[in-house]
Design a protein around this motif. Structure first.
Motif, PDB file in Angstrom:
ATOM      1  N   ALA A  41      29.498 -13.767  19.292  1.00  0.00           N
ATOM      2  CA  ALA A  41      30.372 -14.780  19.890  1.00  0.00           C
ATOM      3  C   ALA A  41      31.795 -14.245  20.045  1.00  0.00           C
ATOM      4  CB  ALA A  41      30.365 -16.038  19.024  1.00  0.00           C
ATOM      5  N   TRP A  42      32.250 -13.493  19.039  1.00  0.00           N
ATOM      6  CA  TRP A  42      33.609 -12.923  19.069  1.00  0.00           C
ATOM      7  C   TRP A  42      33.755 -11.957  20.242  1.00  0.00           C
ATOM      8  CZ3 TRP A  42      35.129  -8.014  16.168  1.00  0.00           C
ATOM      9  CH2 TRP A  42      36.509  -7.813  16.186  1.00  0.00           C
ATOM     10  N   HIS A  43      32.762 -11.082  20.397  1.00  0.00           N
ATOM     11  CA  HIS A  43      32.791 -10.108  21.503  1.00  0.00           C
ATOM     12  C   HIS A  43      32.762 -10.828  22.856  1.00  0.00           C
ATOM     13  CE1 HIS A  43      30.687  -6.900  18.750  1.00  0.00           C
ATOM     14  NE2 HIS A  43      31.895  -7.220  18.329  1.00  0.00           N
ATOM     15  N   ALA A  44      31.805 -11.762  23.000  1.00  0.00           N
ATOM     16  CA  ALA A  44      31.611 -12.426  24.294  1.00  0.00           C
ATOM     17  C   ALA A  44      32.850 -13.224  24.710  1.00  0.00           C
ATOM     18  CB  ALA A  44      30.386 -13.338  24.229  1.00  0.00           C
ATOM     19  N   GLN A  45      33.433 -13.929  23.767  1.00  0.00           N
ATOM     20  CA  GLN A  45      34.631 -14.718  24.083  1.00  0.00           C
ATOM     21  C   GLN A  45      35.729 -13.824  24.663  1.00  0.00           C
ATOM     22  OE1 GLN A  45      36.555 -16.412  20.675  1.00  0.00           O
ATOM     23  NE2 GLN A  45      38.067 -17.542  21.863  1.00  0.00           N
ATOM     24  N   GLU A 102      46.515  -4.360   7.290  1.00  0.00           N
ATOM     25  CA  GLU A 102      47.368  -5.550   7.285  1.00  0.00           C
ATOM     26  C   GLU A 102      47.460  -6.106   8.708  1.00  0.00           C
ATOM     27  OE1 GLU A 102      51.072  -4.359   5.628  1.00  0.00           O
ATOM     28  OE2 GLU A 102      50.251  -3.980   3.632  1.00  0.00           O
ATOM     29  N   GLU A 103      47.400  -7.441   8.812  1.00  0.00           N
ATOM     30  CA  GLU A 103      47.316  -8.072  10.134  1.00  0.00           C
ATOM     31  C   GLU A 103      48.538  -7.777  10.996  1.00  0.00           C
ATOM     32  OE1 GLU A 103      46.146 -12.415  12.053  1.00  0.00           O
ATOM     33  OE2 GLU A 103      46.105 -12.113   9.887  1.00  0.00           O
ATOM     34  N   ASN A 104      49.705  -7.585  10.365  1.00  0.00           N
ATOM     35  CA  ASN A 104      50.909  -7.332  11.174  1.00  0.00           C
ATOM     36  C   ASN A 104      50.891  -5.951  11.845  1.00  0.00           C
ATOM     37  OD1 ASN A 104      51.391  -5.642   9.008  1.00  0.00           O
ATOM     38  ND2 ASN A 104      53.163  -6.749   8.236  1.00  0.00           N
ATOM     39  N   ARG A 105      49.880  -5.117  11.524  1.00  0.00           N
ATOM     40  CA  ARG A 105      49.763  -3.801  12.157  1.00  0.00           C
ATOM     41  C   ARG A 105      48.768  -3.815  13.317  1.00  0.00           C
ATOM     42  NH1 ARG A 105      49.062   0.723   7.556  1.00  0.00           N
ATOM     43  NH2 ARG A 105      49.732   2.044   9.285  1.00  0.00           N
ATOM     44  N   HIS A 106      48.008  -4.898  13.441  1.00  0.00           N
ATOM     45  CA  HIS A 106      46.922  -4.923  14.422  1.00  0.00           C
ATOM     46  C   HIS A 106      47.411  -4.697  15.842  1.00  0.00           C
ATOM     47  CE1 HIS A 106      43.897  -7.321  11.709  1.00  0.00           C
ATOM     48  NE2 HIS A 106      44.363  -6.238  11.131  1.00  0.00           N
ATOM     49  N   GLU A 107      48.452  -5.409  16.255  1.00  0.00           N
ATOM     50  CA  GLU A 107      48.901  -5.350  17.642  1.00  0.00           C
ATOM     51  C   GLU A 107      49.303  -3.938  18.042  1.00  0.00           C
ATOM     52  OE1 GLU A 107      52.201  -7.440  20.635  1.00  0.00           O
ATOM     53  OE2 GLU A 107      51.894  -8.239  18.603  1.00  0.00           O
ATOM     54  N   GLY A 108      50.052  -3.248  17.187  1.00  0.00           N
ATOM     55  CA  GLY A 108      50.487  -1.887  17.487  1.00  0.00           C
ATOM     56  C   GLY A 108      49.323  -0.921  17.597  1.00  0.00           C
ATOM     57  N   PRO A 141      40.702 -10.427  12.579  1.00  0.00           N
ATOM     58  CA  PRO A 141      41.727 -10.770  11.572  1.00  0.00           C
ATOM     59  C   PRO A 141      41.142 -10.985  10.181  1.00  0.00           C
ATOM     60  CG  PRO A 141      41.334 -12.619  13.068  1.00  0.00           C
ATOM     61  CD  PRO A 141      40.593 -11.446  13.631  1.00  0.00           C
ATOM     62  N   GLN A 142      39.832 -11.276  10.110  1.00  0.00           N
ATOM     63  CA  GLN A 142      39.188 -11.467   8.815  1.00  0.00           C
ATOM     64  C   GLN A 142      38.453 -10.182   8.415  1.00  0.00           C
ATOM     65  OE1 GLN A 142      39.652 -14.208   6.982  1.00  0.00           O
ATOM     66  NE2 GLN A 142      40.946 -14.959   8.655  1.00  0.00           N
ATOM     67  N   PRO A 143      38.674  -9.679   7.180  1.00  0.00           N
ATOM     68  CA  PRO A 143      37.943  -8.474   6.752  1.00  0.00           C
ATOM     69  C   PRO A 143      36.439  -8.673   6.878  1.00  0.00           C
ATOM     70  CG  PRO A 143      39.684  -9.009   5.192  1.00  0.00           C
ATOM     71  CD  PRO A 143      39.599 -10.168   6.142  1.00  0.00           C
ATOM     72  N   THR A 144      35.763  -7.634   7.343  1.00  0.00           N
ATOM     73  CA  THR A 144      34.318  -7.676   7.536  1.00  0.00           C
ATOM     74  C   THR A 144      33.677  -6.562   6.715  1.00  0.00           C
ATOM     75  OG1 THR A 144      34.645  -8.452   9.802  1.00  0.00           O
ATOM     76  CG2 THR A 144      32.470  -7.564   9.254  1.00  0.00           C
ATOM     77  N   ARG A 145      32.711  -6.923   5.881  1.00  0.00           N
ATOM     78  CA  ARG A 145      32.025  -5.925   5.051  1.00  0.00           C
ATOM     79  C   ARG A 145      33.030  -5.059   4.306  1.00  0.00           C
ATOM     80  NH1 ARG A 145      27.938  -2.989   8.962  1.00  0.00           N
ATOM     81  NH2 ARG A 145      27.196  -2.070   7.036  1.00  0.00           N
ATOM     82  N   GLY A 146      34.089  -5.685   3.833  1.00  0.00           N
ATOM     83  CA  GLY A 146      35.041  -4.986   2.985  1.00  0.00           C
ATOM     84  C   GLY A 146      36.077  -4.162   3.710  1.00  0.00           C
TER      85      GLY A 146
END
Length: 877
Positions: free
Chosen positions: A667-671, A750-756, A688-693
């Motif tokens: 669903a995440w990919h398709a959206q 850390e989420e604040n690094r995602h955009e960069g 944004p949510q950790p997946t499998r650690g």
């Protein structure tokens, strides 16, 4: 003028006392000592000889400056130099002492004296004080007070020195009880800095628990309380038997040899036995063998020496406690039974030869300790009796039927893991009970994966099993905290833990060796054949679950089915997951993270479902695909997407895509794809949510040959670790790549690094060219390891794919170099499992040829040679 090489410092004329001559003299002396050491001259004599040489040199320079003509001033050796113990790079600690405050005109001359010593490149620690100033500083500074206890006159005023000695040996100067308590606290803090263990990869010869400082602590306390100037004098006061004195001397002598062998290789002072010098030190000490055997043999003796010192240190400090703090008065005894009593918080044997007469009562003592949580240790006289009895045993304790029964009582006792077993190991009782255990004491492995010796690792494994029974650890170990309380016979897990690594150091497969010995042990201890089979199976397969989770595709139903067949039953699975998690946690504190927890959790529950369903009823792949699509479609429809939009998108994707992703991922990919403004622009997502650690990174873009190589090169440039990669392609040649990444601290990004990160990856993908790998400095702890790069091509059930295992040194840029090699050979990567074991990378890749088929033998050889060539460029420098 006579040849300076033939002169001692005392024979040098004033004209010869220049820096060049003195440096030459020092260099020659050091080279002579090095040769003498390598010729096996006694290290104690060399240490004393160096102190005597330095005395002679300092006295000659002292005279040269005319200090011998000045009244009321002394040159005094303090600290280790005061004990006449100088190793090649030891600090030379001196005190320039005066009866009264020095005259101003003397200060420049003293400064010249010290400066000359520094110019000679001597590691001089100095202080200039009057007797009064010394006492004032020492009253507030334990280190200064201790150094002064060991002070020794080199030259100068005897009267001045005697004034100081009279004051520092007065009862009012650091009273014995205060000094003892302060030294005890100092030792506790020092041990804590080394995590209360001497079994570290790069131990400190001087400061680690069981190191030289622990011997010094005994000497300092004895000197302050008894006035004993040596360990030998301590024995005259009855606090150290002749045998204990000889043992401490033997241990000190070995540590001195190691320290001397280290110092002749170093350029700067250090007492850390680092990887960089372990091999050379072992060679200097005459240890031989193939590959890493010399290091492992030396370290085994080193760790065993530390253990002996720790045992003596604890016993003697308890004696000091009674003599100094309790002023020799015994705490009233409370009788436990006819054999034992407790005195305060210590257990004590009631008969002086109890253990020799009935060796099985040694185990009775530990049963009492497990029963009573207020007993914190063993009384010194009983420790002495235990040490004597242990040495006089003419057979191992497990050969005594009564001892076997008591050992099993301990194994079944709920408090044995956190109370009895650790103490049994520390006091040598496990070695006295089990001959195989005595072989792993101090057994280390020269790598970065195994942080502890085999015996210390096994002890920590038992402690982790105990923690699984505490609900407070549920967040960190949810499965184990759920499973352990319902295991009906946890003693079987404990026996498996004791034996799981017991075959190490003996050549061959340690799991196979341990399997047979564990089975025999169980039968000897009256366990049933099914119980013995369970324990021996756990020992044989204790690595199975971690290897499967980290190196196999656990999304593949066939992998789960194969693992379930090996595990056989849910009972075996529950035992195995507890042993596996405890083993990982006890190997290296840095190993256990949310990534490994998620892998083992997924493998556990997938296998549990397979076993409950029955192995004769495998997963219906088509049914799972339909289920995943239905769940994801429901989510997407709730977000406003029409069934037609979803169907048109999914028709482009192959069945494997829906099998290997959860409904939430689909669903995440398709959206994101359906909402994409420019379908020709690369889509990069970070959940944004950790997946499998870890952090889940998804890349969707038109196929390009260097995509994987460019992405991992960019991630590597940012010091991110890729732990898993899943590479897929749609029917219309769009890439759907998923990466699980962690930062350099093994944490999700850390989420604040995602955009960069997203923007930079989009730029790299748009560029379309292979990202150049920038060489980076190899971490210090990897420089001294050599791992030969090798590949192995493994047959798979899918005849159109090749599974390749790569083993190499885990240097920066490794995965990027592998990806670049695949790209240059036009190979297609379908999945990757990235595993780091200490200094080694053990990675698995599923790949196909440019034509989409498995690699033939010629292409395998080409790939292997190219990988070796490209990875060699990353080698430590």
């Amino acid at each position: 003028m006579p040849n300076i090489d033939a002169l001692s410092p005392a024979q040098l004329s004033d004209e010869q006392l220049d820096i060049q001559n003195l440096r030459h003299l020092l260099h020659n002396f050091s080279e002579q000592q090095k040769s003498a050491f390598l010729d096996h001259q006694p290290v104690a004599a060399l240490v004393q000889q160096r102190s005597d040489f330095m005395d002679s040199l300092l006295e000659r320079i002292w005279t040269y400056f005319g200090f011998h003509n000045i009244e009321g001033i002394s040159l005094i050796a303090v600290g280790g130099y005061g004990r006449s113990e100088l190793h090649p790079l030891s600090d030379i600690d001196i005190l320039i002492l005066s009866k009264r405050t020095l005259k101003e005109e003397l200060i420049p001359k003293i400064s010249e004296f010290v400066t000359l010593l520094w110019d000679l490149r001597l590691e001089v620690g100095h202080s200039v004080r009057s007797v009064k100033e010394c006492l004032e500083v020492a009253k507030d500074d334990l280190t200064v007070a201790t150094n002064l206890q060991e002070s020794r006159l080199i030259c100068g005023s005897q009267d001045c020195f005697q004034l100081l000695r009279n004051d520092i040996h007065a009862d009012s100067f650091w009273p014995s009880a205060l000094f003892y308590s302060a030294k005890l606290e100092e030792q506790k803090q020092r041990h804590a800095r080394y995590h209360d263990t001497g079994y570290n990869l790069e131990p400190d010869i001087k400061s680690s628990p069981g190191g030289l400082r622990d011997i010094h602590t005994l000497s300092w306390v004895a000197r302050r309380h008894f006035g004993a100037s040596s360990l030998l004098e301590m024995s005259h006061h009855g606090f150290l038997t002749d045998a204990e004195y000889r043992e401490l001397q033997e241990c000190q002598n070995f540590l001195w040899q190691v320290r001397f062998a280290l110092h002749i290789e170093l350029k700067r002072y250090d007492n850390r036995l680092s990887f960089a010098y372990q091999a050379k030190v072992a060679e200097n000490l005459g240890f031989t063998g193939e590959k890493n055997q010399p290091v492992e043999r030396m370290m085994k003796e080193f760790y065993r020496t530390l253990r002996r010192i720790i045992e003596l240190n604890k016993m003697l400090l308890k004696l000091f406690d009674q003599a100094i703090l309790n002023q020799g008065k015994l705490v009233p005894a409370e009788i436990i039974n006819e054999d034992f009593q407790r005195r305060g918080h210590l257990i004590e044997a009631r008969k002086p030869a109890l253990f020799q007469a009935r060796p099985d009562t040694i185990l009775d003592m530990f049963i009492h300790i497990a029963n009573d949580s207020t007993i914190t240790g063993v009384a010194p006289p009983t420790l002495r009796q235990l040490r004597t009895a242990r040495r006089r045993l003419n057979r191992f304790l497990h050969d005594i039927p009564e001892a076997r029964e008591k050992f099993m009582l301990l194994v079944r006792h709920p408090n044995s893991l956190n109370r009895a077993f650790r103490l049994m190991h520390q006091l040598g009782v496990l070695s006295a009970y089990l001959p195989q255990w005595s072989q792993i004491v101090g057994q280390m492995q020269f790598d970065l994966f195994h942080v502890y010796t085999v015996d210390e690792h096994s002890m920590r494994l038992l402690q982790h099993i105990h923690r699984f029974s505490d609900i407070a650890n549920r967040d960190k170990h949810p499965i184990c905290c759920e499973v352990l309380p319902r295991i009906q016979k946890p003693e079987l897990l404990i026996i498996a833990a004791i034996f799981h690594d017991i075959g190490k150091g003996r050549g061959g497969d340690h799991s196979v060796i341990g399997e047979g010995e564990a089975y025999d042990f169980c039968i000897e201890h009256n366990l049933s054949i099914p119980e013995a089979k369970l324990v021996s199976w756990l020992v044989r397969h204790h690595l199975l679950m971690s290897v499967t989770a980290q190196k196999r595709d656990i999304q593949d139903p066939e992998v789960i089915a194969d693992f379930a067949k090996k595990v056989k039953t849910e009972e075996y699975l529950e035992f195995l997951v507890c042993l596996t998690v405890a083993d990982i946690c006890a190997t290296n504190p840095e190993l256990w993270n949310s990534w490994k927890r998620s892998l083992l959790t997924e493998l556990f529950y997938s296998t549990q479902r397979a076993l409950r369903r029955g192995l004769e009823h495998p997963v219906d792949v088509r049914e799972r695909i339909r289920h995943n699509q239905q769940q994801a479609s429901a989510v997407l429809r709730s977000q406003g997407f029409t069934p037609r939009e979803i169907e048109v998108l999914w028709q482009r994707f192959k069945a494997d895509y829906f099998l290997r992703h959860t409904p939430q991922q689909l669903a995440w990919h398709a959206q994101a794809i359906l909402q994409q403004e420019d379908p020709d622009s690369p889509l990069v997502l970070i959940n944004p949510q950790p997946t499998r650690g870890g952090s889940e990174l998804f890349v969707y873009t038109k196929d390009q040959p260097v995509l994987f190589a460019s992405v991992v090169a960019e991630l590597d440039r940012r010091n991110f670790n890729v732990h898993d990669a899943q590479v897929m392609i749609s029917r219309d040649k769009y890439i759907l790549d998923t990466f699980i990444i962690l930062d350099q601290n093994n944490q999700p990004l850390e989420e604040n690094r995602h955009e960069g990160i997203i923007k930079q990856l989009q730029n790299v993908i748009k560029d379309g060219r292979l990202t150049k790998i920038k060489p980076r400095r190899t971490p210090r702890n990897l420089v001294h390891f050599k791992v030969n790069t090798r590949t192995e091509f493994i047959a798979t059930k899918n005849n159109n794919q090749t599974l390749m295992e790569l083993i190499a040194l885990d240097t920066p840029g490794l995965l990027a170099a592998v990806g670049a090699t695949f790209a240059k050979l036009d190979l297609h990567l379908h999945a990757a499992k990235i595993t780091t074991i200490g200094e080694r990378a053990e990675d698995l890749f599923i790949i196909t040829s440019p034509e989409g088929k498995k690699l033939d033998e010629q292409l395998q050889q080409t790939l292997q040679s190219k990988l070796i060539e490209n990875i060699s460029k990353l080698a430590p420098h």
